[in-house]
Design a protein around this motif. Sequence first.
Motif, PDB file in Angstrom:
ATOM      1  N   GLU A 120      12.172  14.556  12.450  1.00  0.00           N
ATOM      2  CA  GLU A 120      11.400  13.317  12.294  1.00  0.00           C
ATOM      3  C   GLU A 120      10.294  13.436  11.248  1.00  0.00           C
ATOM      4  N   ASP A 121       9.668  14.622  11.148  1.00  0.00           N
ATOM      5  CA  ASP A 121       8.590  14.800  10.172  1.00  0.00           C
ATOM      6  C   ASP A 121       9.105  14.666   8.739  1.00  0.00           C
ATOM      7  N   LYS A 122      10.263  15.257   8.462  1.00  0.00           N
ATOM      8  CA  LYS A 122      10.839  15.161   7.122  1.00  0.00           C
ATOM      9  C   LYS A 122      11.258  13.729   6.811  1.00  0.00           C
ATOM     10  N   LEU A 123      11.808  13.043   7.818  1.00  0.00           N
ATOM     11  CA  LEU A 123      12.200  11.644   7.621  1.00  0.00           C
ATOM     12  C   LEU A 123      10.970  10.778   7.368  1.00  0.00           C
ATOM     13  N   LYS A 124       9.888  11.043   8.101  1.00  0.00           N
ATOM     14  CA  LYS A 124       8.656  10.288   7.924  1.00  0.00           C
ATOM     15  C   LYS A 124       8.107  10.486   6.513  1.00  0.00           C
ATOM     16  N   HIS A 125       8.213  11.723   5.997  1.00  0.00           N
ATOM     17  CA  HIS A 125       7.742  12.010   4.642  1.00  0.00           C
ATOM     18  C   HIS A 125       8.543  11.236   3.598  1.00  0.00           C
ATOM     19  N   ILE A 126       9.875  11.242   3.746  1.00  0.00           N
ATOM     20  CA  ILE A 126      10.738  10.542   2.786  1.00  0.00           C
ATOM     21  C   ILE A 126      10.465   9.040   2.820  1.00  0.00           C
ATOM     22  N   ASN A 127      10.347   8.484   4.034  1.00  0.00           N
ATOM     23  CA  ASN A 127      10.038   7.060   4.160  1.00  0.00           C
ATOM     24  C   ASN A 127       8.672   6.733   3.558  1.00  0.00           C
ATOM     25  N   GLY A 128       7.720   7.668   3.737  1.00  0.00           N
ATOM     26  CA  GLY A 128       6.358   7.454   3.266  1.00  0.00           C
ATOM     27  C   GLY A 128       6.249   7.329   1.758  1.00  0.00           C
ATOM     28  N   ILE A 129       7.178   7.942   1.042  1.00  0.00           N
ATOM     29  CA  ILE A 129       7.168   7.864  -0.420  1.00  0.00           C
ATOM     30  C   ILE A 129       7.310   6.418  -0.888  1.00  0.00           C
ATOM     31  N   SER A 258     -10.723   7.009 -16.483  1.00  0.00           N
ATOM     32  CA  SER A 258     -11.090   5.890 -15.594  1.00  0.00           C
ATOM     33  C   SER A 258      -9.869   5.050 -15.226  1.00  0.00           C
ATOM     34  N   CYS A 259      -8.815   5.740 -14.833  1.00  0.00           N
ATOM     35  CA  CYS A 259      -7.558   5.061 -14.463  1.00  0.00           C
ATOM     36  C   CYS A 259      -7.504   4.881 -12.953  1.00  0.00           C
ATOM     37  N   ALA A 260      -7.463   3.635 -12.516  1.00  0.00           N
ATOM     38  CA  ALA A 260      -7.442   3.331 -11.083  1.00  0.00           C
ATOM     39  C   ALA A 260      -6.146   3.794 -10.425  1.00  0.00           C
ATOM     40  N   VAL A 261      -5.067   3.786 -11.190  1.00  0.00           N
ATOM     41  CA  VAL A 261      -3.775   4.218 -10.637  1.00  0.00           C
ATOM     42  C   VAL A 261      -3.792   5.715 -10.353  1.00  0.00           C
ATOM     43  N   LYS A 262      -4.328   6.505 -11.294  1.00  0.00           N
ATOM     44  CA  LYS A 262      -4.409   7.950 -11.073  1.00  0.00           C
ATOM     45  C   LYS A 262      -5.345   8.272  -9.898  1.00  0.00           C
ATOM     46  N   ASN A 263      -6.413   7.493  -9.770  1.00  0.00           N
ATOM     47  CA  ASN A 263      -7.317   7.667  -8.628  1.00  0.00           C
ATOM     48  C   ASN A 263      -6.600   7.361  -7.315  1.00  0.00           C
ATOM     49  N   ALA A 264      -5.768   6.327  -7.328  1.00  0.00           N
ATOM     50  CA  ALA A 264      -5.012   5.960  -6.127  1.00  0.00           C
ATOM     51  C   ALA A 264      -4.011   7.053  -5.751  1.00  0.00           C
ATOM     52  N   VAL A 265      -3.451   7.715  -6.756  1.00  0.00           N
ATOM     53  CA  VAL A 265      -2.535   8.829  -6.495  1.00  0.00           C
ATOM     54  C   VAL A 265      -3.295   9.978  -5.836  1.00  0.00           C
ATOM     55  N   GLU A 266      -4.462  10.285  -6.363  1.00  0.00           N
ATOM     56  CA  GLU A 266      -5.278  11.373  -5.801  1.00  0.00           C
ATOM     57  C   GLU A 266      -5.693  11.077  -4.364  1.00  0.00           C
ATOM     58  N   GLU A 267      -5.880   9.808  -4.060  1.00  0.00           N
ATOM     59  CA  GLU A 267      -6.295   9.408  -2.714  1.00  0.00           C
ATOM     60  C   GLU A 267      -5.103   9.135  -1.801  1.00  0.00           C
ATOM     61  N   ASN A 268      -3.894   9.490  -2.295  1.00  0.00           N
ATOM     62  CA  ASN A 268      -2.646   9.310  -1.529  1.00  0.00           C
ATOM     63  C   ASN A 268      -2.352   7.854  -1.180  1.00  0.00           C
ATOM     64  N   LEU A 269      -2.891   6.951  -2.006  1.00  0.00           N
ATOM     65  CA  LEU A 269      -2.577   5.532  -1.833  1.00  0.00           C
ATOM     66  C   LEU A 269      -1.286   5.171  -2.565  1.00  0.00           C
ATOM     67  N   ILE A 270      -0.931   6.012  -3.524  1.00  0.00           N
ATOM     68  CA  ILE A 270       0.350   5.906  -4.228  1.00  0.00           C
ATOM     69  C   ILE A 270       1.043   7.259  -4.110  1.00  0.00           C
ATOM     70  N   SER A 271       2.314   7.241  -3.792  1.00  0.00           N
ATOM     71  CA  SER A 271       3.073   8.485  -3.637  1.00  0.00           C
ATOM     72  C   SER A 271       3.089   9.290  -4.936  1.00  0.00           C
ATOM     73  N   LYS A 272       2.775  10.596  -4.813  1.00  0.00           N
ATOM     74  CA  LYS A 272       2.812  11.472  -5.994  1.00  0.00           C
ATOM     75  C   LYS A 272       4.217  11.537  -6.570  1.00  0.00           C
ATOM     76  N   GLU A 273       5.233  11.512  -5.705  1.00  0.00           N
ATOM     77  CA  GLU A 273       6.616  11.561  -6.173  1.00  0.00           C
ATOM     78  C   GLU A 273       6.956  10.333  -7.008  1.00  0.00           C
ATOM     79  N   ARG A 274       6.533   9.185  -6.539  1.00  0.00           N
ATOM     80  CA  ARG A 274       6.802   7.951  -7.288  1.00  0.00           C
ATOM     81  C   ARG A 274       6.032   7.947  -8.611  1.00  0.00           C
ATOM     82  N   TYR A 275       4.787   8.372  -8.575  1.00  0.00           N
ATOM     83  CA  TYR A 275       3.977   8.413  -9.794  1.00  0.00           C
ATOM     84  C   TYR A 275       4.573   9.379 -10.819  1.00  0.00           C
TER      85      TYR A 275
END
Length: 291
Positions: A120-129, A258-275
């Motif tokens: 379930e943890d691995k599935l949750k991670h994949i879904n979370g992306i 000063s990129c808001a998207v890169k900041n969102a990635v650092e804050e895990n608001l955007i998936s690092k894999e997707r970015y």
Amino acid sequence: MLEGIIIKGIGGLYYVKTNEGLYKCKARGLFRKKKIKPLVGDRVIIELNEIDNMGYIMEIEDRDSVLVRPAVSNVNQVIIVFAVKDPFPNLWLLDRFLLLSEKENINPIICFNKIDLIDEDKLKHINGIYKDTGYKIINTSTKKIHGIEKLKKVLKDKISVFAGPSGVGKSSLLNFVQPNLKLKIGEISEKTKRGKHTTRSTKLMELNFGGWIVDTPGFSSLNIDFLEEDELESYFPEIVKYSGNCRFNDCKHDKEPSCAVKNAVEENLISKERYNNYLMVLNEIKNFRRY
């Protein structure tokens, strides 16, 4: 004259399903002169020749959408199927499917199959992306008979393309959705853990609970040379959400400060894999346009 829908095309012959039955048809020469090729999914008007009972496609109604590969028209949605294991999901390839769906204005639905093979943890991670993309996600397993009813619900009364690499279980899923389809199920190579192609042609199949599905040959790559650098971010919904807060209006979210998207990635608001996949596509576009 009869109205119908093309469900299969082989060697210049088209099989058209009408309210009065299935007819083998040829296209009028006029279409060849205009360089118009009938496609699976086309809504057509046919005329029957009483001598040989052959139908002739007289008119092709306006198409709502067109996919080039697979060649099919009037699709409402694409069910993008990837296994969570055997073979492991190539998320870079999955994102290319999403890009193509977005470009064609066809609603994509992500289906993660074979969920019985991971915890379930691995599935949750994949879904979370993909949880912040806004795309619908369905988790399925034919072993546990999980998610089949959810899949049937989204297929009802729609024309749906099933797409994804070989070996991810597309045919197995479709056989569970409607057992009388009796689609051939491929084997998984023990060496590569990849599937062997089982679907050889594009065919529209009617569902007994309403709707149509297209089972297509597996894919290993998708060409995205249609994309322009300036429009790329519009195909990543979670990046669009934050890009308006960037310092520069033309920010590509790569090396700019000063990129808001890169900041969102650092804050895990955007998936690092997707970015990271976004950056890979961005560099691919840059290299392509350079030559």
